[in-house]
Design a protein around this motif. Structure first.
Motif, PDB file in Angstrom:
ATOM      1  N   THR A 162      28.740  26.541  45.895  1.00  0.00           N
ATOM      2  CA  THR A 162      30.049  27.173  46.088  1.00  0.00           C
ATOM      3  C   THR A 162      30.364  28.133  44.951  1.00  0.00           C
ATOM      4  O   THR A 162      30.773  29.278  45.175  1.00  0.00           O
TER       5      THR A 162
ATOM      6  N   GLU B 158      37.564  24.913  50.175  1.00  0.00           N
ATOM      7  CA  GLU B 158      36.726  26.110  50.064  1.00  0.00           C
ATOM      8  C   GLU B 158      35.299  25.769  49.670  1.00  0.00           C
ATOM      9  O   GLU B 158      34.634  26.495  48.932  1.00  0.00           O
TER      10      GLU B 158
ATOM     11  N   TYR C 155      40.980  30.900  61.069  1.00  0.00           N
ATOM     12  CA  TYR C 155      41.253  29.763  60.185  1.00  0.00           C
ATOM     13  C   TYR C 155      41.669  28.534  60.981  1.00  0.00           C
ATOM     14  O   TYR C 155      41.190  27.420  60.713  1.00  0.00           O
TER      15      TYR C 155
ATOM     16  N   SER D  90      44.320  24.543  48.615  1.00  0.00           N
ATOM     17  CA  SER D  90      42.961  24.129  48.259  1.00  0.00           C
ATOM     18  C   SER D  90      42.971  22.815  47.480  1.00  0.00           C
ATOM     19  O   SER D  90      41.996  22.043  47.539  1.00  0.00           O
TER      20      SER D  90
ATOM     21  N   TYR E 124      33.565  28.032  53.681  1.00  0.00           N
ATOM     22  CA  TYR E 124      34.590  28.928  53.154  1.00  0.00           C
ATOM     23  C   TYR E 124      34.657  30.278  53.861  1.00  0.00           C
ATOM     24  O   TYR E 124      35.360  31.193  53.406  1.00  0.00           O
TER      25      TYR E 124
ATOM     26  N   GLY F 115      30.154  32.178  45.617  1.00  0.00           N
ATOM     27  CA  GLY F 115      31.466  32.794  45.440  1.00  0.00           C
ATOM     28  C   GLY F 115      31.424  33.894  44.409  1.00  0.00           C
ATOM     29  O   GLY F 115      31.999  34.979  44.597  1.00  0.00           O
TER      30      GLY F 115
ATOM     31  N   TYR G 167      37.117  35.317  46.803  1.00  0.00           N
ATOM     32  CA  TYR G 167      35.802  34.801  46.425  1.00  0.00           C
ATOM     33  C   TYR G 167      35.838  34.166  45.040  1.00  0.00           C
ATOM     34  O   TYR G 167      35.106  33.189  44.775  1.00  0.00           O
TER      35      TYR G 167
ATOM     36  N   VAL H 208      38.004  32.146  54.325  1.00  0.00           N
ATOM     37  CA  VAL H 208      38.867  32.399  53.163  1.00  0.00           C
ATOM     38  C   VAL H 208      39.115  33.888  52.903  1.00  0.00           C
ATOM     39  O   VAL H 208      40.278  34.318  52.807  1.00  0.00           O
TER      40      VAL H 208
ATOM     41  N   ALA I 187      45.516  29.565  47.822  1.00  0.00           N
ATOM     42  CA  ALA I 187      44.524  29.378  46.766  1.00  0.00           C
ATOM     43  C   ALA I 187      44.985  28.376  45.724  1.00  0.00           C
ATOM     44  O   ALA I 187      44.201  27.544  45.254  1.00  0.00           O
TER      45      ALA I 187
ATOM     46  N   LYS J 137      39.354  23.103  53.520  1.00  0.00           N
ATOM     47  CA  LYS J 137      40.499  23.592  52.740  1.00  0.00           C
ATOM     48  C   LYS J 137      40.187  23.679  51.255  1.00  0.00           C
ATOM     49  O   LYS J 137      40.802  24.460  50.526  1.00  0.00           O
TER      50      LYS J 137
ATOM     51  N   ILE K 253      37.030  30.699  45.604  1.00  0.00           N
ATOM     52  CA  ILE K 253      35.932  29.880  46.124  1.00  0.00           C
ATOM     53  C   ILE K 253      35.043  29.415  44.979  1.00  0.00           C
ATOM     54  O   ILE K 253      34.712  28.229  44.855  1.00  0.00           O
TER      55      ILE K 253
ATOM     56  N   TYR L 130      42.949  35.385  53.126  1.00  0.00           N
ATOM     57  CA  TYR L 130      43.628  35.702  51.866  1.00  0.00           C
ATOM     58  C   TYR L 130      43.944  37.191  51.758  1.00  0.00           C
ATOM     59  O   TYR L 130      44.947  37.569  51.143  1.00  0.00           O
TER      60      TYR L 130
END
Length: 782
Positions: free
Chosen positions: A469, A406, A348, A434, A411, A473, A489, A414, A430, A404, A492, A418
């Motif tokens: 996205t 996502e 990250y 974000s 992403y 996701g 996910y 992530v 999250a 950030k 995201i 997480y």
């Protein structure tokens, strides 16, 4: 006057790049520091060769170099002893804590990141390079610094956060390092005074892109140290002080918002800060004492960074607090101290620093051409900037923000982060971090792009990225059988809705995007806190090993159902109205691109319902595994935080006007007209969607009701025991255990999962193309 030449600057940065590359591959800690020190000469030389007060920049970098590099060598000398290799130093910083802390201080000061700015002027050097036409040299320098981040923070991780494997090692403190450490601390605290002193000696001074921190940030920075010390003495006392410190930041933002209710940025920032307070309360009851002090410390700095972002009036002020957000969130993730967490945190950090430098380049291009760092001045300039330059600069900024936020395809960090971080930290990432990206996107899309000829093209690019996205996701969430990765996910995907809404550019789209941002903030935080409770009680987030927890953890189950229904957009829960507003905003644009994106968003919503039902059933319904028979509900303090967030999610779904009214009022800040008051009530929302939508609502509610009826154990129905045969031989009924009768999470919607896997396998050639980058990011600590 300094001798300026772009070619000389390129040579200086190549020097730094090559020796940082050599340092990156060193396993011997002392050799690593030697090559790193040699690389540092490149930045010092670059400072002296710059135009306009280059001597001042070079001298500052030189003074910082002497102090901080000396401290690094002294502290490593104490902790390494006769050991040579970095791997041999695992956990040595926990044995000699003073030496470890000073080494970390020196590393952050050499890198020049917030909050340890020290005297390093690398951002000033890079800005001067870009301003004077040395963009190539700046890019090479950024690559060198990214490598520095990699190997220096890798050493910090192993020294400070890896377990000490040699319990019998005898180490001695080097008291000279404490003396140099005092000088280093003094330079960091009084850096402005030291800079003035250097300027008086040199006879010249350069404009710094780093401003003086507001008093509220200084107070929070000091309070972090107080809270850390208090928590080490007593966990409860430290927790109360941590709540007070984060509440102070929230009260500050609330006061600023109430004095200017037309500010949408202050509104979102205020909600973010109060959410941090709630999570800190949860932490008191969920984190063990040896980890919680450091976690409180960096959570307060996280609050400080949010305050800085919402009050920033200039590009470089925003970047400075963005940098503070990056480094504080990194330490929050790595503090768990597992190998998986250290690997994910470093991945990250590398991604965040790289994207952050892209944002810096974009801001520097706009600021240098506009002649000012202030957003208002840049906005005036973008109306006259060449389209190609403007699009390139803005897209570079969006890369930094999108990581950030996502955003696809940024992403990748992530899920691992997480999953490996503590659940309360994942909730903050999250729910809060974000949304820092959302704040930045508001500034870029609705402030900097006002009057820019290429604005519509950028809006369309961002809208499509948001659509991808949410779609990807959702697809990956359907494939997951780990609860925390599924929620990652899911986060995201939901951020895709937010970004798409903002990118539509209309009043309805903006209001819908912000409404969903608030909803996502609440239901995603709730879901991560709930799964945190499950992990605390069961020790796992693997849905194949869970099930039947509804009877054992009824409060957590109820909260999860509310959070999951909100994420899925079930009527009367928070995600429903905001998603439908996004659909309506997309279709009302009468643009084929937005219509297609609207269809994609509806498909993603269907997938969200599926994986949320899988999530609920796999963990809380079905048969309870034999090893979880003694599981109990979590403590009352954690229950209170989950119940508060559950109530908020219901209120946001039933009474949309609670948040839509402030959002509508705040839209004046970005030059948009507020939305109609008719949608401030749930009846107004339902009337908007006409009869067809009401039929759809009833169908969805009926499907959900049937699902729960199907999985609820029936009472009063006589059971019939029949023989069970295994391999032709009759087996006794009692020989079959609960785990053997349970349908695991991986087997729910297995046909859909199979299709998803085949889809991603078909595109696996893309993964092979980018495999070198993947290997670098996934190399972990080594």
């Amino acid at each position: 006057m300094a001798i300026f030449s772009p070619a000389i600057l390129i040579l200086c940065m190549l020097w730094a790049f090559l020796f940082d590359l050599v340092a990156l591959f060193q396993k011997n800690i002392r050799k690593m520091l030697v090559f790193s020190a040699i690389a540092g000469f490149g930045f010092i030389a670059a400072g002296y060769f710059l135009k306009d007060a280059g001597r001042f920049l070079g001298t500052q970098e030189l003074v910082n170099y002497i102090i901080m590099r000396s401290l690094m060598f002294l502290t490593i000398g104490s902790m390494a002893g006769s050991s040579k290799y970095i791997d041999d130093l695992k956990g040595r910083g926990t044995v000699l804590k003073g030496q470890g802390i000073l080494y970390t201080l020196a590393v952050l000061a050499v890198l020049g990141v917030s909050p340890i700015k020290s005297l390093t002027v690398r951002p000033d050097i890079f800005y001067s390079m870009i301003k004077d036409g040395g963009l190539v040299a700046a890019v090479i320098g950024f690559l060198a610094v990214i490598m520095e981040f990699c190997y220096l923070l890798r050493s910090v991780q192993k020294i400070m956060f890896a377990p000490n494997e040699d319990k019998n090692i005898k180490l001695k403190n080097n008291f000279l390092s404490y003396l140099v450490g005092l000088v280093a601390v003094a330079v960091c605290v009084f850096n402005a005074d030291v800079q003035s002193y250097i300027a008086n000696i040199i006879g010249t001074k350069a404009e710094s892109i780093s401003g003086t921190w507001p008093m509220v940030i200084v107070i929070l920075a000091v309070s972090a140290f107080v809270v850390y010390a208090a928590t080490k003495l007593n966990k409860i006392s430290g927790g109360i002080l941590a709540v007070a410190a984060t509440a102070y930041a929230a009260f500050y933002a609330t006061t600023a918002y109430l004095s200017n209710t037309s500010s949408i940025i202050h509104l979102i920032g205020t909600l973010m800060l109060w959410l941090i307070v709630l999570v800190v309360v949860y932490m008191i009851d969920s984190i063990e004492k040896d980890k919680i002090a450091g976690l409180f410390f960096f959570t307060i700095y996280l609050s400080a960074s949010i305050v800085g972002l919402i009050t920033a009036a200039s590009s470089m002020e925003f970047y400075e607090f963005w940098e503070l957000l990056t480094i504080s969130s990194y330490f929050m993730a790595v503090i768990v101290s597992t190998k998986e967490a250290r690997k994910a945190a470093l991945t990250y950090l590398l991604a965040a620093v790289s994207a952050g430098y892209a944002m810096f380049i974009g801001f520097a291009i706009l600021s240098s051409n506009a002649g000012s760092f202030e957003f208002d001045k840049i906005r005036e300039f973008t109306g006259t900037i060449p389209i190609s330059v403007g699009i390139a600069a803005v897209l570079a900024i969006i890369v930094g923000l999108g990581l950030k936020a996502e955003l696809f395809p940024l992403y990748g960090w992530v899920p691992g982060l997480y999953k490996s971080a503590d659940s309360s930290v994942s909730a903050l990432f999250a729910g809060v971090m974000s949304k820092a990206g959302v704040i930045g996107l508001i500034i870029v899309l609705y402030v900097l792009l006002k009057g820019f000829a290429g604005a519509n093209d950028i809006y369309m690019i961002v809208a499509w990225l948001g659509a991808l996205t949410m779609l990807f996701g959702t697809m990956r969430a359907l494939m997951e059988d780990d609860a925390k990765r599924l929620l990652a996910y899911c986060s995201i995907s939901q951020m895709g809705y937010v970004i798409t809404g903002l990118a539509i550019g209309s009043s309805l789209g903006f209001a819908a995007g912000m409404y969903h941002a608030v909803n996502h903030m609440m239901f995603k935080t709730l879901l991560f806190l709930c799964i945190g409770a499950v992990v605390i009680r069961t020790g796992t987030s693997d849905m194949n090993k869970l099930g039947g927890l509804a009877k054992k953890m009824p409060v957590t189950t109820g909260a999860v159902v509310i959070g999951a229904f909100s994420a899925a957009g079930i009527p009367l829960f928070s995600g429903f109205a905001s998603k439908w507003m996004i659909y309506q905003a997309l279709i009302s644009e009468h643009n084929i691109n937005y219509v297609v994106i609207g269809v994609i968003s509806m498909i993603a919503s269907t997938g969200t319902i599926l994986y949320m039902l899988k999530f609920i059933h796999s963990i809380f319904f079905g048969r309870l595994p034999e090893n979880l028979q003694d599981v109990k509900e979590i403590g009352w303090l954690m229950q209170c935080t989950m119940l508060i967030l559950s109530l908020v999610n219901i209120v946001l779904g039933v009474v949309p006007g609670v948040i839509l009214k402030p959002i509508s009022d705040g839209m004046a800040e970005v030059g948009l007209k507020g939305v109609s008051e008719s949608i401030f009530s749930i009846t107004g929302v339902l009337e908007t969607y006409k009869t067809n939508w009401l039929i759809f609502v009833l169908v969805v509610l009926g499907a959900v009701a049937l699902f729960f009826i199907a999985i609820t154990p029936k009472r009063g129905i006589p059971r019939k025991t029949v023989p069970v045969f295994a391999g032709g031989d009759e087996a006794k009924y009692n020989n079959i255990t609960n785990s053997e009768m349970q349908i695991s999470g991986v087997n729910i919607f297995d046909s859909i999962v199979y299709i998803m896997k085949e889809f991603f396998n078909a595109w696996s050639f893309i993964k092979r193309i980018f495999s070198p980058i993947g290997k670098l990011l996934n190399s972990g600590e080594n």
